[in-house]
Scaffold this motif. Structure first.
Motif, PDB file in Angstrom:
ATOM      1  N   GLU A 149       0.824  -1.209   0.000  1.00  0.00           N
ATOM      2  CA  GLU A 149       0.000   0.000   0.000  1.00  0.00           C
ATOM      3  C   GLU A 149       0.856   1.255   0.000  1.00  0.00           C
ATOM      4  O   GLU A 149       0.481   2.275  -0.604  1.00  0.00           O
ATOM      5  N   LEU A 150       1.998   1.202   0.667  1.00  0.00           N
ATOM      6  CA  LEU A 150       2.909   2.355   0.654  1.00  0.00           C
ATOM      7  C   LEU A 150       3.522   2.562  -0.718  1.00  0.00           C
ATOM      8  O   LEU A 150       3.812   3.692  -1.113  1.00  0.00           O
ATOM      9  N   GLU A 151       3.721   1.453  -1.469  1.00  0.00           N
ATOM     10  CA  GLU A 151       4.326   1.567  -2.792  1.00  0.00           C
ATOM     11  C   GLU A 151       3.329   2.021  -3.843  1.00  0.00           C
ATOM     12  O   GLU A 151       3.705   2.739  -4.785  1.00  0.00           O
ATOM     13  N   THR A 152       2.087   1.596  -3.707  1.00  0.00           N
ATOM     14  CA  THR A 152       1.084   1.892  -4.738  1.00  0.00           C
ATOM     15  C   THR A 152       0.136   3.009  -4.352  1.00  0.00           C
ATOM     16  O   THR A 152      -0.842   3.255  -5.078  1.00  0.00           O
ATOM     17  N   GLY A 153       0.369   3.662  -3.234  1.00  0.00           N
ATOM     18  CA  GLY A 153      -0.524   4.742  -2.820  1.00  0.00           C
ATOM     19  C   GLY A 153      -0.507   5.888  -3.808  1.00  0.00           C
ATOM     20  O   GLY A 153       0.554   6.265  -4.328  1.00  0.00           O
ATOM     21  N   PRO A 154      -1.684   6.482  -4.106  1.00  0.00           N
ATOM     22  CA  PRO A 154      -1.708   7.580  -5.086  1.00  0.00           C
ATOM     23  C   PRO A 154      -0.973   8.826  -4.614  1.00  0.00           C
ATOM     24  O   PRO A 154      -0.303   9.490  -5.406  1.00  0.00           O
ATOM     25  N   ASP A 155      -1.057   9.155  -3.331  1.00  0.00           N
ATOM     26  CA  ASP A 155      -0.366  10.324  -2.806  1.00  0.00           C
ATOM     27  C   ASP A 155      -0.193  10.158  -1.300  1.00  0.00           C
ATOM     28  O   ASP A 155      -0.655   9.188  -0.688  1.00  0.00           O
TER      29      ASP A 155
END
Length: 298
Positions: A149-155
């Motif tokens: 989730e930290l890698e693919t988070g939008p912002d």
């Protein structure tokens, strides 16, 4: 596999998948098995060679982007939060996804005593642990926020909102623990809780006998109007036109200077008496108009 209903397990076994489903949390995360299930029902739209059976986050995002496009074209009701939970291997997310696929493709409901919720966290597991073994705030963030989730988070704001939700949920869980076991946390009762509540004072009885001043108090029932009492409207007929204030003042001065002014009337001149009337006297006539009385010599 124990978390899936029996009819869903039998359905998966009947499809003869290339990969045996042992742990849905990990087996369905990359979307390859989901594409293989859909290829049995839509062989022309789903080409299995277009999907990669890898474990990297790039393979997962590519496979699920194709699947989401297919769901949108077919109007399949697969929740977005369920897909995200399956990608990031959240607890019970893959099981909810498989049940939604089963209901959508077979038009058959799943029978479950308690419905599933979409809050994919470890609160149900934490509630089963003893108080000393439950997670702290930092551990709750680590358990409920995956590295993917930290890698693919939008912002950054999106990740901050997720972290804040985890902290708020953990605080609610801790407050519930304090209510369940206040002695462990050393919670002292407040002054209001310690104070013994006073009983309301009783009202003194209503006495109908003689009071200390020698009078008898009237009972409460005496304020009520008896049923046999009737009221009649009284109409008063006015005689003529009322004189003006100036005429009354001139008439008063004339009476005071008259030879009969030595007579002292029982009602002072100009005193209001509350009604309009005419009273005859042996020496003068009392005219009362609009609560003002004057005397006119006979």
């Amino acid at each position: 596999m124990n978390a899936l209903p029996r009819e869903v397990l039998k359905w998966l076994q009947s499809l003869d998948l290339s990969i045996s489903v042992k742990n849905p949390k990990w087996d369905f995360s990359n979307g390859y098995l989901v594409a293989e299930i859909l290829s049995w029902y839509h062989p022309k739209e789903i080409k299995i060679h277009s999907y990669n059976n890898g474990t990297s986050i790039q393979s997962k995002i590519l496979n699920w982007s194709l699947l989401e496009t297919f769901f949108k074209n077919k109007s399949y009701t697969i929740d977005k939060d369920v897909i995200e939970g399956t990608i990031h291997c959240k607890n019970a997310a893959a099981e909810v996804l498989v049940e939604q696929l089963y209901t959508t493709l077979t038009n058959r409901p799943t029978y479950r005593l308690t419905p599933r919720n979409h809050s994919f966290n470890d609160l149900s597991y934490q509630s089963k642990l003893p108080l000393h073994a439950r997670a702290t705030t930092s551990t709750a963030i680590k358990n409920n926020l995956a590295n993917t989730e930290l890698e693919t988070g939008p912002d950054t704001n999106h990740l901050m909102n997720k972290t804040q939700n985890i902290i708020s949920l953990h605080r609610q869980h801790r407050n519930l623990q304090r209510l369940q076991d206040p002695d462990r946390f050393g919670i002292k009762p407040t002054l209001g809780e310690i104070r013994t509540p006073k009983k309301p004072e009783a009202m003194p009885p209503i006495s109908t006998g003689a009071s200390k001043h020698g009078r008898r108090s009237r009972p409460v029932s005496a304020n009520k109007i008896p049923d046999n009492v009737k009221f009649a409207e009284v109409q008063v007929k006015q005689s003529g036109r009322d004189p003006s204030v100036g005429q009354l003042g001139a008439l008063k001065n004339q009476i005071n200077s008259d030879i009969y002014g030595t007579y002292q009337p029982t009602i002072p001149l100009g005193e209001p008496n509350g009604f309009t009337a005419i009273a005859q006297h042996s020496l003068s006539t009392c005219v009362c108009v609009q609560s003002v009385c004057v005397y006119v010599p006979v």
